[in-house]
Design a protein around this motif. Structure first.
Motif, PDB file in Angstrom:
ATOM      1  N   SER A 133       0.849  -1.196   0.000  1.00  0.00           N
ATOM      2  CA  SER A 133       0.000   0.000   0.000  1.00  0.00           C
ATOM      3  C   SER A 133       0.878   1.236   0.000  1.00  0.00           C
ATOM      4  O   SER A 133       2.017   1.198   0.489  1.00  0.00           O
ATOM      5  N   ASP A 134       0.363   2.323  -0.559  1.00  0.00           N
ATOM      6  CA  ASP A 134       1.039   3.612  -0.438  1.00  0.00           C
ATOM      7  C   ASP A 134       0.643   4.317   0.857  1.00  0.00           C
ATOM      8  O   ASP A 134       1.216   5.363   1.194  1.00  0.00           O
ATOM      9  N   ILE A 166      -1.057  -9.045  18.065  1.00  0.00           N
ATOM     10  CA  ILE A 166      -0.448  -8.244  16.996  1.00  0.00           C
ATOM     11  C   ILE A 166      -1.553  -7.446  16.325  1.00  0.00           C
ATOM     12  O   ILE A 166      -2.657  -7.960  16.115  1.00  0.00           O
ATOM     13  N   ARG A 167      -1.265  -6.197  16.008  1.00  0.00           N
ATOM     14  CA  ARG A 167      -2.242  -5.393  15.267  1.00  0.00           C
ATOM     15  C   ARG A 167      -1.515  -4.571  14.222  1.00  0.00           C
ATOM     16  O   ARG A 167      -0.295  -4.348  14.320  1.00  0.00           O
ATOM     17  N   PHE A 168      -2.272  -4.114  13.234  1.00  0.00           N
ATOM     18  CA  PHE A 168      -1.698  -3.384  12.115  1.00  0.00           C
ATOM     19  C   PHE A 168      -2.390  -2.029  12.030  1.00  0.00           C
ATOM     20  O   PHE A 168      -3.458  -1.892  11.429  1.00  0.00           O
ATOM     21  N   GLU A 169      -1.782  -1.041  12.674  1.00  0.00           N
ATOM     22  CA  GLU A 169      -2.375   0.287  12.739  1.00  0.00           C
ATOM     23  C   GLU A 169      -2.449   0.904  11.343  1.00  0.00           C
ATOM     24  O   GLU A 169      -1.471   0.911  10.607  1.00  0.00           O
ATOM     25  N   GLY A 170      -3.623   1.423  11.009  1.00  0.00           N
ATOM     26  CA  GLY A 170      -3.816   2.069   9.726  1.00  0.00           C
ATOM     27  C   GLY A 170      -4.281   1.135   8.625  1.00  0.00           C
ATOM     28  O   GLY A 170      -4.663   1.606   7.544  1.00  0.00           O
ATOM     29  N   ALA A 171      -4.261  -0.182   8.877  1.00  0.00           N
ATOM     30  CA  ALA A 171      -4.598  -1.133   7.811  1.00  0.00           C
ATOM     31  C   ALA A 171      -6.034  -0.952   7.325  1.00  0.00           C
ATOM     32  O   ALA A 171      -6.302  -1.019   6.119  1.00  0.00           O
ATOM     33  N   PRO A 176      -4.913  -0.968  -1.359  1.00  0.00           N
ATOM     34  CA  PRO A 176      -3.770  -1.610  -2.031  1.00  0.00           C
ATOM     35  C   PRO A 176      -3.083  -0.631  -2.980  1.00  0.00           C
ATOM     36  O   PRO A 176      -3.730   0.215  -3.599  1.00  0.00           O
ATOM     37  N   ALA A 177      -1.779  -0.747  -3.077  1.00  0.00           N
ATOM     38  CA  ALA A 177      -1.034   0.102  -4.010  1.00  0.00           C
ATOM     39  C   ALA A 177      -1.480  -0.185  -5.443  1.00  0.00           C
ATOM     40  O   ALA A 177      -1.942  -1.292  -5.749  1.00  0.00           O
ATOM     41  N   PRO A 178      -1.352   0.793  -6.327  1.00  0.00           N
ATOM     42  CA  PRO A 178      -1.722   0.574  -7.726  1.00  0.00           C
ATOM     43  C   PRO A 178      -1.000  -0.645  -8.306  1.00  0.00           C
ATOM     44  O   PRO A 178       0.217  -0.774  -8.155  1.00  0.00           O
ATOM     45  N   GLY A 179      -1.774  -1.524  -8.924  1.00  0.00           N
ATOM     46  CA  GLY A 179      -1.196  -2.705  -9.544  1.00  0.00           C
ATOM     47  C   GLY A 179      -1.297  -3.965  -8.721  1.00  0.00           C
ATOM     48  O   GLY A 179      -1.162  -5.077  -9.260  1.00  0.00           O
ATOM     49  N   VAL A 209      -4.580  -5.403   4.501  1.00  0.00           N
ATOM     50  CA  VAL A 209      -5.006  -4.286   3.652  1.00  0.00           C
ATOM     51  C   VAL A 209      -6.295  -4.691   2.941  1.00  0.00           C
ATOM     52  O   VAL A 209      -6.320  -5.700   2.232  1.00  0.00           O
ATOM     53  N   PRO A 210      -7.380  -3.965   3.155  1.00  0.00           N
ATOM     54  CA  PRO A 210      -8.668  -4.374   2.586  1.00  0.00           C
ATOM     55  C   PRO A 210      -8.584  -4.613   1.082  1.00  0.00           C
ATOM     56  O   PRO A 210      -8.033  -3.793   0.341  1.00  0.00           O
ATOM     57  N   GLY A 211      -9.119  -5.748   0.660  1.00  0.00           N
ATOM     58  CA  GLY A 211      -9.147  -6.092  -0.753  1.00  0.00           C
ATOM     59  C   GLY A 211      -8.127  -7.130  -1.161  1.00  0.00           C
ATOM     60  O   GLY A 211      -8.350  -7.882  -2.119  1.00  0.00           O
ATOM     61  N   ILE A 212      -6.989  -7.220  -0.450  1.00  0.00           N
ATOM     62  CA  ILE A 212      -5.937  -8.144  -0.878  1.00  0.00           C
ATOM     63  C   ILE A 212      -6.303  -9.592  -0.549  1.00  0.00           C
ATOM     64  O   ILE A 212      -6.217 -10.481  -1.406  1.00  0.00           O
ATOM     65  N   ARG A 213      -6.743  -9.852   0.680  1.00  0.00           N
ATOM     66  CA  ARG A 213      -7.145 -11.219   1.038  1.00  0.00           C
ATOM     67  C   ARG A 213      -8.293 -11.686   0.139  1.00  0.00           C
ATOM     68  O   ARG A 213      -8.296 -12.826  -0.350  1.00  0.00           O
ATOM     69  N   GLU A 214      -9.236 -10.799  -0.101  1.00  0.00           N
ATOM     70  CA  GLU A 214     -10.391 -11.152  -0.927  1.00  0.00           C
ATOM     71  C   GLU A 214      -9.964 -11.454  -2.362  1.00  0.00           C
ATOM     72  O   GLU A 214     -10.474 -12.386  -2.994  1.00  0.00           O
ATOM     73  N   ALA A 215      -9.006 -10.678  -2.871  1.00  0.00           N
ATOM     74  CA  ALA A 215      -8.511 -10.919  -4.227  1.00  0.00           C
ATOM     75  C   ALA A 215      -7.799 -12.259  -4.321  1.00  0.00           C
ATOM     76  O   ALA A 215      -7.941 -12.989  -5.313  1.00  0.00           O
TER      77      ALA A 215
END
Length: 310
Positions: A133-134, A166-171, A176-179, A209-215
């Motif tokens: 991600s950017d 464990i947590r991922f702040e901001g996730a 997702p980054a472009p591409g 990052v929302p969308g990556i697991r689903e993809a």
């Protein structure tokens, strides 16, 4: 030739990507890199996993220590220490140049994706390197010493504190980054590999990052993980220790269960028990000490993906 996508963290993942680059055309490879380790240090934007991949693929990595640059000099750190500055996170002179330039580019509006592509092109790497991600995502650990940002836990405390969560702040706010989604979802993608990076600390930030697991779950291409377990232990880093602290057996069954719903297959080491694995799997020597080892693991992971694809 169709695309190969690999989700990767630092040292172990970089070895697999290097192996892939020796058995596939670099231009067919897309590496999606964990940025949960990224942080600001001394005012500089540091991206440890991206940098490990850059140094490894460019032949600039310090092979003995597994991080940083070969032939590094330390004049900056020597002066910093003499002035009483923080010295728990080492910044070599060559490494510092990369961080300074990245920080300058980001401050002038360039994205992390663009800076990463710029550096990969400058060193003629040939593959596509994408941060997950950017947007900033920061791995934090709840430990017996309190809340610790990843680098404080990993570098300053050398993974000594016991981890409770464990947590991922901001996730949740990241995209997702472009591409990234395009590479995973491309109907021409032959295989998607998950490198033998720490599943909880290096791969989970990517999946958060929302969308990556689903993809990944919806991908046409088979998703194959290379297990980080060899002979009931982690090759490098705190994987086995962390699994014990989280109440998990250090087995490939635990790895498969952790990636349930994401992976279609698991490549495991021949020293480990494959019994009770309910997903397609293959066995090889997954230790990657030499270039030939890295090629072998890359070929084995691709072969498993091809077998799953039919």
């Amino acid at each position: 030739m169709s695309r190969i996508v690999v989700l990767t963290g630092g040292v172990g993942g970089a070895k697999l990507v290097l192996g892939l680059m020796r058995v596939c055309r670099p231009k067919d490879i897309t590496a999606i890199v964990n940025t949960g380790d990224d942080f600001r240090h001394m005012g500089l934007a540091v991206s440890p996993d991206i940098d490990t991949l850059l140094y490894t693929l460019a032949g600039k990595a310090n092979a003995a220590q597994g991080w940083g640059r070969e032939g590094e000099s330390w004049s900056f750190m020597d002066v910093l220490k003499s002035l009483g500055g923080e010295n728990w996170f080492l910044l070599g002179d060559g490494d510092l140049a990369l961080h300074v330039l990245r920080s300058h580019l980001l401050a002038n509006g360039e994205t992390l994706s663009a800076t990463t592509a710029r550096f990969a092109a400058a060193w003629g790497l040939g593959l596509t390197m994408l941060p997950m991600s950017d947007d900033p995502v920061a791995t934090h650990l709840t430990t017996d010493e309190g809340d610790l940002p990843f680098q404080r836990y990993f570098v300053q405390r050398r993974c000594a504190p016991a981890v409770q969560a464990i947590r991922f702040e901001g996730a949740a706010r990241a995209v997702p980054a472009p591409g990234v989604i395009e590479a995973i979802s491309d109907p021409e993608t032959r295989a998607i590999l998950i490198a033998p990076s720490n599943p909880w600390l290096s791969v989970d930030p990517v999946l958060a990052v929302p969308g990556i697991r689903e993809a990944l779950a919806a991908a046409k291409a088979p998703v194959v993980a290379v297990s980080p377990i060899v002979g009931g232990q982690a090759v490098k880093g705190p994987t086995a220790k962390l699994m014990g602290e989280l109440g998990l057996a250090v087995t490939n069954q635990s790895i498969a269960a952790h990636y349930a719903g994401v992976i279609d297959g698991l490549l495991i080491d021949g020293r480990d028990d494959a019994a009770d694995l309910l997903i397609p799997h293959d066995v090889t020597d997954t230790l990657m000490k030499t270039l030939e080892d890295r090629e072998r693991v890359a070929r084995a992971a691709l072969a498993l993906a091809d077998r799953i694809a039919g």
